[in-house]
Design an enzyme around this catalytic site. Structure first.
Site, PDB file in Angstrom:
ATOM      1  N   CYS A  21      18.768 -35.682  -2.621  1.00  0.00           N
ATOM      2  CA  CYS A  21      17.946 -34.666  -3.267  1.00  0.00           C
ATOM      3  C   CYS A  21      17.591 -35.174  -4.670  1.00  0.00           C
ATOM      4  O   CYS A  21      18.089 -36.205  -5.122  1.00  0.00           O
ATOM      5  CB  CYS A  21      18.695 -33.344  -3.360  1.00  0.00           C
ATOM      6  SG  CYS A  21      20.195 -33.442  -4.369  1.00  0.00           S
ATOM      7  N   HIS A  50      29.277 -36.904  -4.497  1.00  0.00           N
ATOM      8  CA  HIS A  50      30.345 -37.018  -3.514  1.00  0.00           C
ATOM      9  C   HIS A  50      29.912 -37.864  -2.313  1.00  0.00           C
ATOM     10  O   HIS A  50      29.627 -37.349  -1.235  1.00  0.00           O
ATOM     11  CB  HIS A  50      30.794 -35.619  -3.066  1.00  0.00           C
ATOM     12  CG  HIS A  50      31.684 -34.941  -4.054  1.00  0.00           C
ATOM     13  ND1 HIS A  50      31.835 -33.576  -4.110  1.00  0.00           N
ATOM     14  CD2 HIS A  50      32.469 -35.443  -5.037  1.00  0.00           C
ATOM     15  CE1 HIS A  50      32.688 -33.266  -5.084  1.00  0.00           C
ATOM     16  NE2 HIS A  50      33.076 -34.384  -5.654  1.00  0.00           N
ATOM     17  N   HIS A  83      27.749 -32.590 -10.744  1.00  0.00           N
ATOM     18  CA  HIS A  83      28.295 -31.271 -10.423  1.00  0.00           C
ATOM     19  C   HIS A  83      28.431 -30.368 -11.647  1.00  0.00           C
ATOM     20  O   HIS A  83      28.631 -29.165 -11.510  1.00  0.00           O
ATOM     21  CB  HIS A  83      29.680 -31.425  -9.781  1.00  0.00           C
ATOM     22  CG  HIS A  83      29.701 -32.425  -8.665  1.00  0.00           C
ATOM     23  ND1 HIS A  83      30.135 -33.721  -8.836  1.00  0.00           N
ATOM     24  CD2 HIS A  83      29.324 -32.310  -7.374  1.00  0.00           C
ATOM     25  CE1 HIS A  83      30.020 -34.368  -7.692  1.00  0.00           C
ATOM     26  NE2 HIS A  83      29.532 -33.547  -6.796  1.00  0.00           N
ATOM     27  N   GLU A 135      31.837 -28.296  -9.123  1.00  0.00           N
ATOM     28  CA  GLU A 135      30.753 -27.435  -9.600  1.00  0.00           C
ATOM     29  C   GLU A 135      31.282 -26.064 -10.002  1.00  0.00           C
ATOM     30  O   GLU A 135      30.863 -25.491 -11.019  1.00  0.00           O
ATOM     31  CB  GLU A 135      29.670 -27.285  -8.529  1.00  0.00           C
ATOM     32  CG  GLU A 135      28.479 -26.472  -9.025  1.00  0.00           C
ATOM     33  CD  GLU A 135      27.428 -26.233  -7.963  1.00  0.00           C
ATOM     34  OE1 GLU A 135      26.767 -25.167  -8.021  1.00  0.00           O
ATOM     35  OE2 GLU A 135      27.257 -27.092  -7.076  1.00  0.00           O
ATOM     36  N   THR A 174      25.713 -24.023  -5.807  1.00  0.00           N
ATOM     37  CA  THR A 174      24.394 -24.393  -5.297  1.00  0.00           C
ATOM     38  C   THR A 174      24.421 -24.997  -3.896  1.00  0.00           C
ATOM     39  O   THR A 174      23.374 -25.153  -3.275  1.00  0.00           O
ATOM     40  CB  THR A 174      23.705 -25.410  -6.227  1.00  0.00           C
ATOM     41  OG1 THR A 174      24.481 -26.615  -6.265  1.00  0.00           O
ATOM     42  CG2 THR A 174      23.540 -24.848  -7.633  1.00  0.00           C
ATOM     43  N   SER A 232      32.062 -33.832   0.323  1.00  0.00           N
ATOM     44  CA  SER A 232      30.721 -33.383  -0.044  1.00  0.00           C
ATOM     45  C   SER A 232      30.487 -31.995   0.532  1.00  0.00           C
ATOM     46  O   SER A 232      30.356 -31.827   1.746  1.00  0.00           O
ATOM     47  CB  SER A 232      29.668 -34.362   0.495  1.00  0.00           C
ATOM     48  OG  SER A 232      28.380 -33.793   0.451  1.00  0.00           O
ATOM     49  N   SER A 233      30.414 -30.990  -0.341  1.00  0.00           N
ATOM     50  CA  SER A 233      30.266 -29.604   0.119  1.00  0.00           C
ATOM     51  C   SER A 233      29.020 -29.429   0.967  1.00  0.00           C
ATOM     52  O   SER A 233      29.060 -28.839   2.050  1.00  0.00           O
ATOM     53  CB  SER A 233      30.218 -28.656  -1.090  1.00  0.00           C
ATOM     54  OG  SER A 233      29.958 -27.330  -0.678  1.00  0.00           O
ATOM     55  N   ASN A 234      27.891 -29.969   0.501  1.00  0.00           N
ATOM     56  CA  ASN A 234      26.650 -29.728   1.252  1.00  0.00           C
ATOM     57  C   ASN A 234      26.680 -30.426   2.610  1.00  0.00           C
ATOM     58  O   ASN A 234      26.115 -29.926   3.575  1.00  0.00           O
ATOM     59  CB  ASN A 234      25.431 -30.143   0.418  1.00  0.00           C
ATOM     60  CG  ASN A 234      25.230 -31.636   0.342  1.00  0.00           C
ATOM     61  OD1 ASN A 234      24.639 -32.239   1.226  1.00  0.00           O
ATOM     62  ND2 ASN A 234      25.731 -32.254  -0.727  1.00  0.00           N
ATOM     63  N   SER A 276      23.886 -36.222  -0.757  1.00  0.00           N
ATOM     64  CA  SER A 276      24.403 -37.353  -1.534  1.00  0.00           C
ATOM     65  C   SER A 276      24.549 -38.609  -0.695  1.00  0.00           C
ATOM     66  O   SER A 276      25.147 -39.590  -1.147  1.00  0.00           O
ATOM     67  CB  SER A 276      25.750 -36.971  -2.174  1.00  0.00           C
ATOM     68  OG  SER A 276      26.608 -36.368  -1.228  1.00  0.00           O
TER      69      SER A 276
END
Length: 319
Positions: A21, A50, A83, A135, A174, A232-234, A276
């Site tokens: 992103c 991440h 973050h 974050e 986010t 990596s959260s996303n 990421s």
């Protein structure tokens, strides 16, 4: 993608958008340009993003990753991760007269500004997010201890007891699941009809777009492969979204983690990458699938992204 005819056919449904992103791209560029301008080593507080492959590549260029500022010498530049960081971190850097570069994603900074605004208006703030995520630590660290209550689940939202039910505001991490967050927000709004919401959705455009793309790709796919690191959260959310859509999903660091047993009986496989994860990992996965299958790649575009973020002054031009 060409393959010999004796291999079984496999259609890969490639999600678009996927991968980097604008915030991740900006953060990586900040580290690269800092090394070019100031020479190695450049210190980075926390993983810049991440993803193990990104971190390893930057480390090879001369980045030194640390968890806290006290691990950094005062005479070398330090970069804060995408973050975001608590206010105490730049304050410490200033006190030590350090040169620091803030790679916080502008969309995370927006959440920080919102939280500060709600605090100054005297509102009790709820942050929807995951405990321990950098974050969340950074956002909660914008305000005095105790000013922000973290809510992780619908049950947390149902149990939350504010001091004044008519004077509450919420913000979100986010990189959350859009659907899970909507459920939590629904509970909060039902309990506190006057709760102040963000002016614009806190879950960032890239997280939303990638989750929507997964829903489209998962439909009709026998399996979903998500490239991204486990921290990596996303990326983790993308696998969850795929499973929620009824498609078995696996989160893998790279092509070497692929287990061909997962593909037994599969004719269509969805592939995406977290925000990421670099695109070369996607291409390496397609190449590995091509070792066993006659692969046909179909790109499934559900949104087009044109967002970009400016670099900090002083780094906007290469050294």
């Amino acid at each position: 993608m060409s393959a010999s005819s004796d291999k079984p056919p496999l259609t890969v449904r490639l999600a678009a958008p996927r991968g980097f992103c604008a915030g991740v791209d900006r953060a990586i560029q900040i580290v690269e340009r800092a090394i070019a301008r100031y020479g190695a080593p450049v210190y980075v507080r926390h993983e810049i993003v991440h993803n193990r492959h990104v971190v390893d590549r930057l480390r090879a260029l001369g980045a030194v990753f640390v968890e806290e500022l006290d691990e950094c010498p005062a005479d070398r530049p330090v970069v804060f991760s995408a973050h975001g960081v608590p206010k105490s971190v730049p304050a410490e850097a200033q006190a030590r007269r350090m040169l620091y570069l803030d790679a916080t994603c502008p969309l995370v900074s927006k959440v920080h500004v919102e939280a500060q605004r709600h605090f100054e208006a005297g509102k009790e703030i709820v942050l929807i997010g995951h405990a321990g995520h950098p974050e969340v630590i950074g956002t909660m660290g914008q305000l005095p201890e105790g000013a922000v209550t973290l809510i992780e689940t619908v049950d947390d939202a149902a149990r939350f007891q504010p001091r004044d039910p008519a004077n509450v505001a919420f913000a979100t991490q986010t990189t959350l699941s859009v659907d899970d967050t909507a459920d939590i927000v629904g509970v909060l709004k039902a309990r506190f009809p006057e709760i102040a919401a963000p002016h614009k959705e806190d879950i960032c455009y890239a997280t939303t777009n990638r989750q929507e793309a997964v829903k489209v790709v998962a439909e009709g796919s026998d399996l979903l492969l998500v490239i991204g690191s486990a921290n990596s959260s996303n990326s983790v959310r993308l696998a969850e979204v795929g499973r929620r859509a009824g498609c078995p999903a696996h989160l893998i660091d790279d092509a070497s983690a692929l287990d061909f047993a997962w593909l037994e009986g599969a004719r269509q496989v969805g592939v995406t990458a977290g925000a990421s994860a670099p695109e070369d990992l996607v291409q390496a996965l397609l190449a590995r699938l091509g070792e066993r299958y006659a692969v046909t790649v179909e790109t499934v575009e559900s949104a087009r992204e044109t967002v970009s973020f400016k670099l900090p002054r002083g780094l906007s031009e290469p050294a």
